[in-house]
Write a protein that holds these residues in place. Structure first.
Motif, short mmCIF file in Angstrom:
data_model
loop_
_atom_site.label_atom_id
_atom_site.label_comp_id
_atom_site.label_asym_id
_atom_site.label_seq_id
_atom_site.Cartn_x
_atom_site.Cartn_y
_atom_site.Cartn_z
N PHE A 51 0.79 -1.15 -0.20
CA PHE A 51 -0.11 0.09 0.04
C PHE A 51 0.90 1.22 0.06
O PHE A 51 0.50 2.20 -0.64
N PRO A 52 1.96 1.50 0.93
CA PRO A 52 2.67 2.71 0.80
C PRO A 52 3.36 2.95 -0.81
O PRO A 52 3.56 4.24 -1.27
N LEU A 53 3.74 1.78 -1.64
CA LEU A 53 4.12 1.97 -2.61
C LEU A 53 3.21 2.47 -3.81
O LEU A 53 3.37 3.36 -4.51
N VAL A 54 1.83 1.79 -3.45
CA VAL A 54 0.77 2.49 -4.27
C VAL A 54 0.34 3.89 -4.20
O VAL A 54 0.32 4.73 -4.91
N GLU A 55 0.29 4.12 -2.73
CA GLU A 55 0.23 5.40 -2.26
C GLU A 55 1.14 6.57 -2.93
O GLU A 55 0.82 7.45 -3.34
#
Length: 416
Positions: free
Chosen positions: A393-397
């Motif tokens: 999720f942090p990478l997608v964000e």
């Protein structure tokens, strides 16, 4: 902004191998590397590449050993086979079987099983390359045991059955069960080979009530009297790319001596990952916790729903008014040619961009580092949570943050 524009900072050169995030909902996505390895398999690979390893040496005697022995015991214990060997993929495994057991002779197969494995790699072509002559029997959707029996001659080397990869038949569909083929093979002293393909060692119903049917497991095929079963290592088995052959010791011994065996053999990294993956199956009650592919199949829709809302909140904060963000029901799939028409209930975060098309948004996500892959539906770009883990999720964000900046730049240029 066109689909080809690239306002982001330069990334890896085109065609470079890089990590990627899979939001497509296809668990065994061939384009994205098929099976995700377990943590145990990743550690095993890291251990053997740090220095030397006992690939072909016996540490007890100091004499040369055989890589064939490295995982044979594990495979035999899990499948009930007498012997097992590993090639570098399942197409190589099929070619090795044909070359060692049927070169310049005939192999009988149902016309309904003349599959294309992928990339225009078709079973008739594999047989020809393996030096065997294909004898097709029956019709596409109707093959009887007598069709096989009538085709047997003194030139027959094998009877072969192939799991239907990448397609299924509806309506009238008559085929011969493996136990009947095996009985015919024993009557006529002709080995029966089954290309199981998917690498299912377990009944998938044990890991989620999704109505999935993987067909014969490897053990079930051998228990029904089949002499040789081959399958992929990087599909439902959840390991590295490999072609695994299990079955009668005398037949596999012939394959080990075949000249193609050296050309098709696997390397130390494959053996390390494969051994660690197989060891996970010794404790099926914990498999979904530590085996990535099984975990993706087993995860509940309730967990996917919660995961989807957490990702949607992150993306809403980044995109604000630029992209509409909703959580929706959807369907995922196994992929990799396994269970071609069976689907898994899933949840997606659906992104509907304002001022851009969904194709432009998809292209922008693919240009991030790492690239994020999803799928298109209507005017939306979908990220499927069955294949997109929370740790991503942090990478997608971060990708969404960069894309939002690009959208603002585009809007400013349009005003000017």
């Amino acid at each position: 902004m066109s689909d080809q524009a690239n306002p982001a900072a330069p990334g890896p050169p085109a065609g470079a191998l890089t990590p990627a995030l899979n939001g497509t909902g296809v668990i065994l996505h061939t384009g994205l590397g098929r099976a995700v390895l377990s943590e145990a398999a990743r550690r095993a690979v890291a251990d053997v590449i740090e220095g030397y390893c006992t690939l072909e040496i016996d540490s007890e005697t100091g004499k040369r050993g055989s890589r064939h022995d490295l995982v044979s015991g594990l495979l035999c214990a899990l499948t009930g086979a007498e012997s097992a060997i590993v090639a570098n993929n399942n197409a190589a495994a099929v070619m090795l079987i044909l070359h060692a057991l049927a070169r310049d002779r005939e192999v009988i197969i149902s016309r309904g099983q003349l599959v294309e494995i992928g990339g225009s790699f078709r079973m008739p072509d594999v047989m020809a390359a393996g030096g065997a002559r294909l004898v097709g029997v029956g019709a596409t959707n109707h093959t009887e045991l007598e069709d096989y029996r009538a085709a047997i001659t003194d030139r027959t080397a094998l009877i072969m059955a192939v799991h239907r990869s990448n397609f299924d038949l509806a309506g009238l569909d008559v085929s011969v069960p493996l136990d009947e083929l095996a009985l015919l093979g024993r009557e006529r002293d002709i080995p029966v080979v089954y290309d199981q393909g998917s690498g299912a060692l377990i009944d998938l119903e044990a890991y989620g009530q999704h109505g999935l049917d993987s067909g014969y497991t490897v053990r079930e095929a051998l228990d029904r009297g089949v002499d040789v079963v081959c399958f992929s290592g990087d599909k439902l088995l959840g390991g590295p790319q490999a072609g695994i052959i299990t079955g009668r010791r005398d037949l596999l011994d012939r394959m080990k001596k075949d000249p193609l065996m050296r050309a098709f053999r696997a390397d130390k990294m494959v053996y390390a990952a494969l051994q660690a993956t197989l060891e996970l199956f010794s404790d099926p009650d914990r498999l979904a916790e530590c085996h990535a592919v099984t975990g993706m199949i087993a995860v509940s829709t309730g967990e996917l729903e919660s995961r989807a809302h957490r990702l949607a909140e992150r993306l809403e904060n980044r995109f604000a008014h630029r992209v509409g963000v909703t959580v929706e029901e959807s369907s995922a799939e196994i992929g990799g040619g396994a269970l071609p028409v069976q689907q898994l209930p899933s949840r997606v975060v659906a992104l509907r961009p304002v001022g851009w098309t969904n194709r432009q948004l998809a292209a922008a996500f693919r240009r991030q580092s790492p690239p994020v892959f999803g799928r298109l539906s209507g005017e939306r770009f979908l990220l499927d949570l069955r294949t997109l883990e929370e740790r991503a999720f942090p990478l997608v964000e971060a990708g969404a943050h960069e894309i939002a900046r690009q959208m603002d730049e585009d809007a400013s240029r349009d005003k000017d």
